[in-house]
Write a protein that holds these residues in place. Structure first.
Motif, PDB file in Angstrom:
ATOM      1  N   LEU A   1       0.058   2.178 -23.068  1.00  8.42           N
ATOM      2  CA  LEU A   1       0.322   0.749 -23.003  1.00  8.42           C
ATOM      3  C   LEU A   1      -1.011   0.007 -23.017  1.00  8.42           C
ATOM      4  CD1 LEU A   1       3.065   0.561 -20.204  1.00  8.42           C
ATOM      5  CD2 LEU A   1       3.328   1.103 -22.634  1.00  8.42           C
ATOM      6  N   ARG A   2      -1.137  -0.970 -23.910  1.00  5.90           N
ATOM      7  CA  ARG A   2      -2.361  -1.765 -24.020  1.00  5.90           C
ATOM      8  C   ARG A   2      -2.044  -3.245 -23.837  1.00  5.90           C
ATOM      9  NH1 ARG A   2      -6.575   1.193 -25.916  1.00  5.90           N
ATOM     10  NH2 ARG A   2      -6.034   3.155 -26.946  1.00  5.90           N
ATOM     11  N   THR A   3      -3.015  -3.987 -23.344  1.00  5.46           N
ATOM     12  CA  THR A   3      -2.835  -5.426 -23.246  1.00  5.46           C
ATOM     13  C   THR A   3      -2.689  -6.005 -24.655  1.00  5.46           C
ATOM     14  OG1 THR A   3      -5.234  -5.786 -23.242  1.00  5.46           O
ATOM     15  CG2 THR A   3      -4.145  -5.597 -21.101  1.00  5.46           C
ATOM     16  N   ALA A   4      -1.760  -6.907 -24.811  1.00  9.83           N
ATOM     17  CA  ALA A   4      -1.483  -7.466 -26.140  1.00  9.83           C
ATOM     18  C   ALA A   4      -2.641  -8.303 -26.655  1.00  9.83           C
ATOM     19  CB  ALA A   4      -0.209  -8.302 -26.084  1.00  9.83           C
ATOM     20  N   ASP A   5      -3.416  -8.895 -25.742  1.00 12.18           N
ATOM     21  CA  ASP A   5      -4.507  -9.769 -26.161  1.00 12.18           C
ATOM     22  C   ASP A   5      -5.865  -9.079 -26.142  1.00 12.18           C
ATOM     23  OD1 ASP A   5      -4.801  -9.513 -23.441  1.00 12.18           O
ATOM     24  OD2 ASP A   5      -4.596 -11.648 -22.979  1.00 12.18           O
ATOM     25  N   GLY A   6      -5.888  -7.772 -25.888  1.00 11.64           N
ATOM     26  CA  GLY A   6      -7.143  -7.038 -25.877  1.00 11.64           C
ATOM     27  C   GLY A   6      -7.947  -7.167 -24.599  1.00 11.64           C
ATOM     28  N   ALA A   7      -7.421  -7.876 -23.612  1.00 11.27           N
ATOM     29  CA  ALA A   7      -8.123  -7.994 -22.336  1.00 11.27           C
ATOM     30  C   ALA A   7      -8.141  -6.637 -21.623  1.00 11.27           C
ATOM     31  CB  ALA A   7      -7.437  -9.032 -21.449  1.00 11.27           C
ATOM     32  N   ARG A   8      -9.100  -6.462 -20.767  1.00  4.97           N
ATOM     33  CA  ARG A   8      -9.184  -5.205 -20.026  1.00  4.97           C
ATOM     34  C   ARG A   8      -8.145  -5.184 -18.904  1.00  4.97           C
ATOM     35  NH1 ARG A   8     -15.182  -2.632 -20.194  1.00  4.97           N
ATOM     36  NH2 ARG A   8     -15.501  -2.931 -22.425  1.00  4.97           N
ATOM     37  N   ALA A   9      -7.885  -3.979 -18.406  1.00  2.00           N
ATOM     38  CA  ALA A   9      -6.889  -3.819 -17.355  1.00  2.00           C
ATOM     39  C   ALA A   9      -7.394  -2.818 -16.334  1.00  2.00           C
ATOM     40  CB  ALA A   9      -5.560  -3.343 -17.943  1.00  2.00           C
ATOM     41  N   ALA A  10      -6.895  -2.940 -15.104  1.00  2.00           N
ATOM     42  CA  ALA A  10      -7.237  -2.004 -14.035  1.00  2.00           C
ATOM     43  C   ALA A  10      -5.963  -1.570 -13.324  1.00  2.00           C
ATOM     44  CB  ALA A  10      -8.214  -2.643 -13.047  1.00  2.00           C
ATOM     45  N   HIS A  11      -6.032  -0.395 -12.723  1.00  2.00           N
ATOM     46  CA  HIS A  11      -4.863   0.251 -12.115  1.00  2.00           C
ATOM     47  C   HIS A  11      -5.303   0.896 -10.816  1.00  2.00           C
ATOM     48  CE1 HIS A  11      -1.651   3.676 -12.674  1.00  2.00           C
ATOM     49  NE2 HIS A  11      -1.277   2.808 -11.753  1.00  2.00           N
ATOM     50  N   ALA A  12      -4.534   0.710  -9.751  1.00  2.00           N
ATOM     51  CA  ALA A  12      -4.795   1.376  -8.480  1.00  2.00           C
ATOM     52  C   ALA A  12      -3.459   1.781  -7.879  1.00  2.00           C
ATOM     53  CB  ALA A  12      -5.562   0.469  -7.526  1.00  2.00           C
ATOM     54  N   GLU A  13      -3.409   2.975  -7.286  1.00  2.00           N
ATOM     55  CA  GLU A  13      -2.133   3.489  -6.785  1.00  2.00           C
ATOM     56  C   GLU A  13      -2.359   4.449  -5.621  1.00  2.00           C
ATOM     57  OE1 GLU A  13       1.811   5.871  -8.528  1.00  2.00           O
ATOM     58  OE2 GLU A  13      -0.107   5.972  -9.592  1.00  2.00           O
ATOM     59  N   HIS A  14      -1.458   4.394  -4.653  1.00  2.00           N
ATOM     60  CA  HIS A  14      -1.369   5.394  -3.598  1.00  2.00           C
ATOM     61  C   HIS A  14       0.098   5.701  -3.321  1.00  2.00           C
ATOM     62  CE1 HIS A  14      -5.312   6.429  -2.187  1.00  2.00           C
ATOM     63  NE2 HIS A  14      -5.665   5.185  -1.899  1.00  2.00           N
ATOM     64  N   THR A  15       0.359   6.916  -2.875  1.00  2.00           N
ATOM     65  CA  THR A  15       1.648   7.281  -2.324  1.00  2.00           C
ATOM     66  C   THR A  15       1.619   6.946  -0.841  1.00  2.00           C
ATOM     67  OG1 THR A  15       1.993   9.049  -3.937  1.00  2.00           O
ATOM     68  CG2 THR A  15       3.253   9.173  -1.890  1.00  2.00           C
ATOM     69  N   VAL A  16       2.618   6.193  -0.381  1.00  2.00           N
ATOM     70  CA  VAL A  16       2.610   5.625   0.967  1.00  2.00           C
ATOM     71  C   VAL A  16       3.930   5.926   1.660  1.00  2.00           C
ATOM     72  CG1 VAL A  16       2.401   3.478   2.301  1.00  2.00           C
ATOM     73  CG2 VAL A  16       1.107   3.764   0.175  1.00  2.00           C
ATOM     74  N   ALA A  17       3.864   6.296   2.935  1.00  2.00           N
ATOM     75  CA  ALA A  17       5.061   6.492   3.743  1.00  2.00           C
ATOM     76  C   ALA A  17       5.240   5.313   4.689  1.00  2.00           C
ATOM     77  CB  ALA A  17       4.961   7.787   4.530  1.00  2.00           C
ATOM     78  N   VAL A  18       6.463   4.853   4.825  1.00  2.00           N
ATOM     79  CA  VAL A  18       6.808   3.868   5.843  1.00  2.00           C
ATOM     80  C   VAL A  18       7.084   4.635   7.131  1.00  2.00           C
ATOM     81  CG1 VAL A  18       8.407   2.031   6.510  1.00  2.00           C
ATOM     82  CG2 VAL A  18       7.830   2.373   4.080  1.00  2.00           C
ATOM     83  N   THR A  19       6.356   4.324   8.208  1.00  2.00           N
ATOM     84  CA  THR A  19       6.549   5.015   9.481  1.00  2.00           C
ATOM     85  C   THR A  19       6.678   3.993  10.605  1.00  2.00           C
ATOM     86  OG1 THR A  19       4.266   5.218  10.296  1.00  2.00           O
ATOM     87  CG2 THR A  19       4.965   6.775   8.573  1.00  2.00           C
ATOM     88  N   ASP A  20       7.130   4.469  11.770  1.00  2.00           N
ATOM     89  CA  ASP A  20       7.244   3.586  12.932  1.00  2.00           C
ATOM     90  C   ASP A  20       5.890   3.024  13.346  1.00  2.00           C
ATOM     91  OD1 ASP A  20      10.046   3.721  13.421  1.00  2.00           O
ATOM     92  OD2 ASP A  20       9.789   5.733  14.241  1.00  2.00           O
ATOM     93  N   ASP A  21       4.820   3.738  12.998  1.00  2.00           N
ATOM     94  CA  ASP A  21       3.463   3.298  13.343  1.00  2.00           C
ATOM     95  C   ASP A  21       2.812   2.479  12.245  1.00  2.00           C
ATOM     96  OD1 ASP A  21       3.561   4.614  15.837  1.00  2.00           O
ATOM     97  OD2 ASP A  21       3.011   6.517  14.876  1.00  2.00           O
ATOM     98  N   GLY A  22       3.563   2.154  11.191  1.00  2.00           N
ATOM     99  CA  GLY A  22       3.019   1.388  10.084  1.00  2.00           C
ATOM    100  C   GLY A  22       2.865   2.254   8.849  1.00  2.00           C
ATOM    101  N   PRO A  23       2.283   1.718   7.779  1.00  2.00           N
ATOM    102  CA  PRO A  23       2.127   2.471   6.531  1.00  2.00           C
ATOM    103  C   PRO A  23       1.166   3.631   6.693  1.00  2.00           C
ATOM    104  CG  PRO A  23       1.587   0.124   6.235  1.00  2.00           C
ATOM    105  CD  PRO A  23       1.776   0.348   7.683  1.00  2.00           C
ATOM    106  N   LEU A  24       1.525   4.769   6.091  1.00  2.00           N
ATOM    107  CA  LEU A  24       0.677   5.944   6.115  1.00  2.00           C
ATOM    108  C   LEU A  24       0.377   6.331   4.674  1.00  2.00           C
ATOM    109  CD1 LEU A  24      -0.637   8.395   7.554  1.00  2.00           C
ATOM    110  CD2 LEU A  24       1.582   9.548   7.386  1.00  2.00           C
TER     111      LEU A  24
END
Length: 256
Positions: free
Chosen positions: A228-251
């Motif tokens: 997948l590319r930006t239609a206008d040629g602009a640059r793109a960035a991506h960041a991701e984590h796998t996260v668990a919802v817990t009683d103590d907050g996000p893990l």
């Protein structure tokens, strides 16, 4: 159906997440001007194999794809947003590099992604990467019991819009549930209405992944059917984590 994981299952997912984190660290450390993109894929494959895990992307074929994915990681450069197929092209000084990696260990999945600049950074690229990371952090912070799915998307979009960035895939792709399979319910959009959507409960596991661009937020698909590319040629960035919802907050399960 959303599956709630037990504490033991979350620990198993944390081990899978550590494998993904090690693979991404190795790739980030190897990325430099002149390095063939295929070498990054080979390196990630080695790290995953030596950990006794299996690559989650290799051979994966979702409904939109014309063919199974042919590599271990997704390597997206400059205007490529996500799903870039690593080939024999070499990295160049100033490239904006995004890498996405998934792996299974003992039947559980981890999924994470990062963006960096290769060699000499362009200030605009670094600003985009920083915004994307902050959007991810905001989305993670919202993944707490008592909140709803819309709170995650709202948090991501608020950071992005505040820095003049747009969702690079115009809402068609985004985060997702994760567990025994790489993609599970629920979908996790990168924009949403606060207080709306599915309630977040302890044991839910989500892959949260903003994909941002300073452009218009529209994309096109390469002839390979994946990139997948930006239609206008602009640059793109991506960041991701796998996260668990817990009683103590996000893990964060894919933290190094």
């Amino acid at each position: 159906m959303v599956e709630l994981k037990t504490p033991g299952e979350l620990q198993a997912m944390r081990e899978a997440g550590r494998v993904v984190a090690r693979a991404l660290q190795a790739v980030a450390g190897h990325a430099a001007p002149g390095v063939p993109v295929a070498e990054l894929d080979e390196l990630a494959a080695t790290v995953i194999r030596e950990a006794g895990a299996e690559p989650a992307f290799l051979g994966y074929r979702p409904s939109f794809a014309p063919t199974p994915y042919p590599a271990v990681i997704c390597v997206s450069v400059n205007d490529a947003i996500v799903h870039g197929i690593p080939g024999r092209d070499r990295l160049r000084d100033g490239d904006l590099l995004s890498v996405d990696c998934g792996a299974y260990l003992d039947g559980w999945a981890g999924d994470s992604a990062f963006s960096i600049t290769v060699g000499t950074p362009r200030p605009a690229d670094q600003a985009l990467i920083d915004t994307t990371r902050r959007a991810l952090e905001a989305g993670i912070a919202a993944a707490a019991p008592g909140n709803r799915l819309g709170d995650i998307g709202h948090a991501i979009h608020t950071v992005a819009a505040g820095d003049g960035c747009a969702d690079a895939v115009a809402g068609d792709f985004g985060g997702h549930g994760i567990g025994r399979r790489m993609h599970e319910d629920p979908p996790v959009p990168n924009r949403g209405r606060p207080g709306r959507g599915l309630p977040l409960r302890p044991g839910m596991t989500l892959a949260i992944e903003p994909m941002l661009t300073p452009g218009r937020g529209q994309y096109r698909v390469d002839a390979d059917g994946w990139t997948l590319r930006t239609a206008d040629g602009a640059r793109a960035a991506h960041a991701e984590h796998t996260v668990a919802v817990t009683d103590d907050g996000p893990l964060v399960l894919t933290a190094p």
